[in-house]
Design a protein around this motif. Structure first.
Motif, PDB file in Angstrom:
ATOM      1  N   VAL A 146    -107.398  -2.176 -42.539  1.00 31.94           N
ATOM      2  CA  VAL A 146    -107.917  -2.652 -41.366  1.00 31.94           C
ATOM      3  C   VAL A 146    -107.400  -4.078 -41.042  1.00 31.94           C
ATOM      4  CG1 VAL A 146    -110.158  -2.864 -40.381  1.00 31.94           C
ATOM      5  CG2 VAL A 146    -110.045  -1.316 -42.204  1.00 31.94           C
ATOM      6  N   ARG A 147    -107.400  -3.984 -39.616  1.00 33.76           N
ATOM      7  CA  ARG A 147    -107.036  -5.606 -39.145  1.00 33.76           C
ATOM      8  C   ARG A 147    -108.199  -6.137 -38.811  1.00 33.76           C
ATOM      9  NH1 ARG A 147    -103.891  -7.116 -33.507  1.00 33.76           N
ATOM     10  NH2 ARG A 147    -105.937  -7.258 -32.683  1.00 33.76           N
ATOM     11  N   ALA A 148    -108.436  -7.439 -38.985  1.00 29.35           N
ATOM     12  CA  ALA A 148    -109.767  -7.840 -38.712  1.00 29.35           C
ATOM     13  C   ALA A 148    -109.412  -9.301 -37.721  1.00 29.35           C
ATOM     14  CB  ALA A 148    -110.502  -8.195 -40.113  1.00 29.35           C
ATOM     15  N   ALA A 158    -111.329 -15.432 -27.292  1.00 29.69           N
ATOM     16  CA  ALA A 158    -110.325 -15.432 -28.285  1.00 29.69           C
ATOM     17  C   ALA A 158    -109.729 -14.166 -28.419  1.00 29.69           C
ATOM     18  CB  ALA A 158    -110.830 -15.736 -29.555  1.00 29.69           C
ATOM     19  N   TYR A 159    -108.471 -14.172 -28.806  1.00 31.65           N
ATOM     20  CA  TYR A 159    -107.435 -13.028 -28.766  1.00 31.65           C
ATOM     21  C   TYR A 159    -108.225 -12.014 -29.905  1.00 31.65           C
ATOM     22  CZ  TYR A 159    -104.189  -9.430 -30.604  1.00 31.65           C
ATOM     23  OH  TYR A 159    -103.668  -8.358 -30.755  1.00 31.65           O
ATOM     24  N   GLY A 160    -108.005 -10.795 -29.409  1.00 33.76           N
ATOM     25  CA  GLY A 160    -108.423  -9.634 -30.436  1.00 33.76           C
ATOM     26  C   GLY A 160    -109.747  -9.081 -30.319  1.00 33.76           C
ATOM     27  N   HIS A 209    -104.124  -9.575 -40.445  1.00 34.99           N
ATOM     28  CA  HIS A 209    -104.757 -10.371 -39.497  1.00 34.99           C
ATOM     29  C   HIS A 209    -103.540 -10.752 -38.572  1.00 34.99           C
ATOM     30  CE1 HIS A 209    -107.359 -13.402 -37.436  1.00 34.99           C
ATOM     31  NE2 HIS A 209    -106.365 -14.317 -37.618  1.00 34.99           N
ATOM     32  N   ASP A 210    -103.873 -10.881 -37.335  1.00 37.80           N
ATOM     33  CA  ASP A 210    -102.808 -11.186 -36.219  1.00 37.80           C
ATOM     34  C   ASP A 210    -103.135 -12.716 -35.707  1.00 37.80           C
ATOM     35  OD1 ASP A 210    -100.990 -11.093 -34.413  1.00 37.80           O
ATOM     36  OD2 ASP A 210    -101.588  -9.137 -33.400  1.00 37.80           O
ATOM     37  N   GLY A 211    -102.106 -13.449 -35.833  1.00 35.09           N
ATOM     38  CA  GLY A 211    -102.090 -14.774 -35.144  1.00 35.09           C
ATOM     39  C   GLY A 211    -101.669 -14.941 -33.858  1.00 35.09           C
ATOM     40  N   HIS A 212    -101.150 -13.781 -33.411  1.00 33.17           N
ATOM     41  CA  HIS A 212    -100.673 -13.588 -31.875  1.00 33.17           C
ATOM     42  C   HIS A 212     -99.997 -14.864 -31.277  1.00 33.17           C
ATOM     43  CE1 HIS A 212    -100.920 -11.307 -28.039  1.00 33.17           C
ATOM     44  NE2 HIS A 212    -101.061 -10.430 -28.975  1.00 33.17           N
ATOM     45  N   HIS A 213     -99.045 -15.239 -32.380  1.00 33.21           N
ATOM     46  CA  HIS A 213     -98.236 -16.564 -31.807  1.00 33.21           C
ATOM     47  C   HIS A 213     -98.948 -17.726 -31.324  1.00 33.21           C
ATOM     48  CE1 HIS A 213     -95.712 -12.821 -30.746  1.00 33.21           C
ATOM     49  NE2 HIS A 213     -96.780 -12.388 -30.214  1.00 33.21           N
ATOM     50  N   LEU A 235    -100.069 -11.477 -42.638  1.00 35.57           N
ATOM     51  CA  LEU A 235    -100.220 -12.274 -41.664  1.00 35.57           C
ATOM     52  C   LEU A 235     -99.439 -12.063 -40.436  1.00 35.57           C
ATOM     53  CD1 LEU A 235    -101.972 -14.584 -40.224  1.00 35.57           C
ATOM     54  CD2 LEU A 235    -100.581 -16.251 -41.738  1.00 35.57           C
ATOM     55  N   GLU A 236     -99.787 -11.770 -39.284  1.00 35.62           N
ATOM     56  CA  GLU A 236     -98.774 -11.043 -38.371  1.00 35.62           C
ATOM     57  C   GLU A 236     -98.564 -12.441 -37.282  1.00 35.62           C
ATOM     58  OE1 GLU A 236    -100.201  -7.553 -36.502  1.00 35.62           O
ATOM     59  OE2 GLU A 236     -99.259  -7.770 -34.742  1.00 35.62           O
ATOM     60  N   ASP A 237     -97.212 -12.314 -36.809  1.00 28.74           N
ATOM     61  CA  ASP A 237     -97.154 -13.252 -35.494  1.00 28.74           C
ATOM     62  C   ASP A 237     -97.752 -14.605 -35.776  1.00 28.74           C
ATOM     63  OD1 ASP A 237     -95.686 -11.207 -34.453  1.00 28.74           O
ATOM     64  OD2 ASP A 237     -97.063 -10.385 -32.783  1.00 28.74           O
ATOM     65  N   ALA A 238     -97.305 -15.150 -36.878  1.00 26.29           N
ATOM     66  CA  ALA A 238     -98.015 -16.666 -37.353  1.00 26.29           C
ATOM     67  C   ALA A 238     -97.409 -17.432 -36.314  1.00 26.29           C
ATOM     68  CB  ALA A 238     -97.590 -16.799 -38.690  1.00 26.29           C
ATOM     69  N   GLY A 261     -92.615  -9.242 -34.894  1.00 23.74           N
ATOM     70  CA  GLY A 261     -91.660  -8.077 -34.216  1.00 23.74           C
ATOM     71  C   GLY A 261     -92.244  -7.225 -33.263  1.00 23.74           C
ATOM     72  N   GLU A 262     -93.254  -7.560 -32.705  1.00 22.68           N
ATOM     73  CA  GLU A 262     -93.818  -6.426 -31.724  1.00 22.68           C
ATOM     74  C   GLU A 262     -93.026  -6.586 -30.548  1.00 22.68           C
ATOM     75  OE1 GLU A 262     -98.045  -7.120 -31.979  1.00 22.68           O
ATOM     76  OE2 GLU A 262     -98.102  -8.243 -30.203  1.00 22.68           O
ATOM     77  N   ILE A 263     -92.550  -8.131 -30.385  1.00 26.45           N
ATOM     78  CA  ILE A 263     -91.985  -8.289 -28.934  1.00 26.45           C
ATOM     79  C   ILE A 263     -90.307  -8.313 -29.003  1.00 26.45           C
ATOM     80  CG2 ILE A 263     -94.093  -9.572 -28.043  1.00 26.45           C
ATOM     81  CD1 ILE A 263     -92.212 -12.072 -28.297  1.00 26.45           C
ATOM     82  N   ILE A 282     -91.152  -5.791 -40.585  1.00 25.72           N
ATOM     83  CA  ILE A 282     -90.390  -5.842 -39.407  1.00 25.72           C
ATOM     84  C   ILE A 282     -91.349  -5.228 -38.392  1.00 25.72           C
ATOM     85  CG2 ILE A 282     -88.681  -4.262 -40.057  1.00 25.72           C
ATOM     86  CD1 ILE A 282     -88.649  -7.181 -37.327  1.00 25.72           C
ATOM     87  N   ARG A 283     -91.961  -5.652 -37.393  1.00 21.74           N
ATOM     88  CA  ARG A 283     -92.907  -4.854 -36.356  1.00 21.74           C
ATOM     89  C   ARG A 283     -92.318  -4.146 -35.342  1.00 21.74           C
ATOM     90  NH1 ARG A 283     -97.296  -5.968 -34.528  1.00 21.74           N
ATOM     91  NH2 ARG A 283     -98.040  -3.951 -35.103  1.00 21.74           N
ATOM     92  N   ALA A 284     -90.986  -4.353 -35.055  1.00 20.65           N
ATOM     93  CA  ALA A 284     -90.491  -3.671 -33.757  1.00 20.65           C
ATOM     94  C   ALA A 284     -90.485  -2.245 -33.965  1.00 20.65           C
ATOM     95  CB  ALA A 284     -88.872  -3.695 -34.212  1.00 20.65           C
TER      96      ALA A 284
END
Ligand SMILES: O=C(O)[C@@H](O)[C@@H](O)[C@H](O)[C@H](O)CO
Ligand SMILES: [Mg+2]
Length: 402
Positions: A146-148, A158-160, A209-213, A235-238, A261-263, A282-284
């Motif tokens: 689960v992503r929190a 805030a994002y998310g 967890h996603d830091g969303h850049h 930890l995603e998109d730190a 990598g999602e973008i 890698i999230r592409a």
């Protein structure tokens, strides 16, 4: 097998999708996703004006040659618009090949490496208490990962943080919604969320967890270090990754696994990240990175360096991308995890599909091709509805990364 028609279908069953349908002279058709959230019509024009006319009369079986034609032949390479258009064609052609041969896509790739695909869901709440409850609901539905994300006091929107339980769509207005950002407040708050989650649920569920850049490399390093005891899956998109070297600093300071990598649109966006082993996942994914043909190339390269896949799977990727990604995930030897944000029932009805959720996993199904179609009559009932992603500003008004 000759391509006789290529049609772009735009619909909005709850959110916007751009779909390409390719017909052949043998009565077999294929479907591809070309959705670029908030910039949809740029890909529609690219396909209609520049790509579809090139396809008519070509042999639909020659997927690799058509991919190279669209990539090299344009002279202008890479980028989200070009690579989404290429992805849509590529996926439609793989779909046609599977249907023509009577084989599900995973068979064409080399067969299954696993029967089911581990997915993670999105839990979020306005505060820590709500997010802890939301994670519990996902565990209750059978999710193993689960992503929190949580609201941060003093940081409006805030994002998310979604508005409903299961569905979250950030592209919410014709012109971008303005949100606020304060990294210091975020860095003080987020570790408390993971304290509460580990205290409540222990360590049996994977947490992401996603830091969303939003962070600088040093801030990301600090967060990664603080979260080490919580043993995140990733930890995603730190930090933004245009500068691939930025990840070296984060990597040198923390053992928290890193995903990005999602973008990304091509291997060139992640070549250094992978070969210097600066990331773990890698999230592409299919629609973003040039379809099955190119994502397979990225995954093979990543496998050399021990980097695993973690395909982007937000709701702005249509069920066509999800279905295709699941065949890819079932095959890819260096599989990590698949993101799974649920589509609404309206979207699912427009895109009938063969995949299904079972106790924390998605099963790709055995229908020939990728197993996802479009109901064009139903799609026509949901016209395009212009929506853009939000923007974020720091408290002094400075534009920041959303
Ligand atoms: O990890 C994710 O799924 C997010 O980062 C996405 O929701 C992202 O915000 C959207 O795909 C943007 O369209
Ligand atoms: Mg993300």
């Amino acid at each position: 097998m000759t391509i006789t028609a290529a049609k772009v279908i735009v619909c909005s069953p709850g959110r916007n999708f751009v779909t390409l349908k390719i017909d052949t002279d043998q009565g077999v058709h294929g479907i591809g996703d070309a959705t670029l959230n908030g910039r949809e019509m740029a890909v529609v024009a690219y396909l209609n004006d520049h790509v579809c006319p090139l396809l008519i009369g070509r042999d639909a079986r020659r997927i690799e040659d058509i991919w190279q034609l669209l990539y090299r032949g344009a002279y202008w390479r890479r980028g989200p618009v070009t690579m989404r258009a290429i992805a849509a064609v590529d996926v439609a052609l793989w779909d046609i090949k599977g249907k023509a041969l009577g084989a599900p896509l995973h068979e064409l790739l080399g067969g299954k490496s696993r029967d089911k695909v581990l997915v993670y869901g999105h839990a979020n709440g306005a505060d820590i208490e709500q997010t802890v409850e939301a994670v519990g609901r996902y565990i209750g539905m059978g999710y193993k990962a689960v992503r929190a994300q949580t609201g941060v006091p003093g940081v409006p929107l805030a994002y998310g943080v979604g508005r409903g339980d299961l569905y979250y769509e950030p592209a919410d207005a014709h012109l971008p919604t303005e949100t606020a950002w304060d990294t210091a407040k975020y860095l003080n708050h987020v570790p408390k969320l993971f304290d509460a989650l580990r205290e409540t649920y222990g360590f049996d569920t994977h947490l992401l967890h996603d830091g969303h850049h939003r962070m600088t490399p040093l801030e990301a390093a600090q967060l990664g270090k603080t979260l080490e005891p919580h043993k995140l899956f990733w930890l995603e998109d730190a930090t933004p990754a245009e500068n691939q070297e930025a990840f070296r600093l984060i990597r040198q300071h923390t053992t928290t696994p890193l995903a990005v990598g999602e973008i990304f649109n091509t291997l060139w966006d992640c070549k250094d990240l992978i070969q210097e082993q600066l990331i773990d996942y890698i999230r592409a994914t299919i629609v973003g990175a040039g379809g099955v043909t190119h994502l397979r190339r990225i995954a093979d390269f990543a496998s050399v360096w021990g980097v695993r896949t973690g395909c982007h799977g937000a709701t702005d990727l249509s069920p066509v991308t999800m279905g295709t990604a699941l065949h890819f995930d079932a095959w890819v030897p260096n599989f990590g995890i698949q993101e799974y944000m649920r589509h609404t029932p309206e979207t699912d009805a427009v895109f009938p599909h063969d995949y299904r959720f079972e106790a924390g996993f998605l099963i790709p199904g055995e229908a020939p091709g990728h197993g996802v179609d479009i109901d064009e009559t139903l799609a026509a009932k949901y016209p395009y509805n212009p929506r853009q992603l939000p923007i974020a500003r720091l408290t002094d008004g400075t534009m920041w990364n959303w």
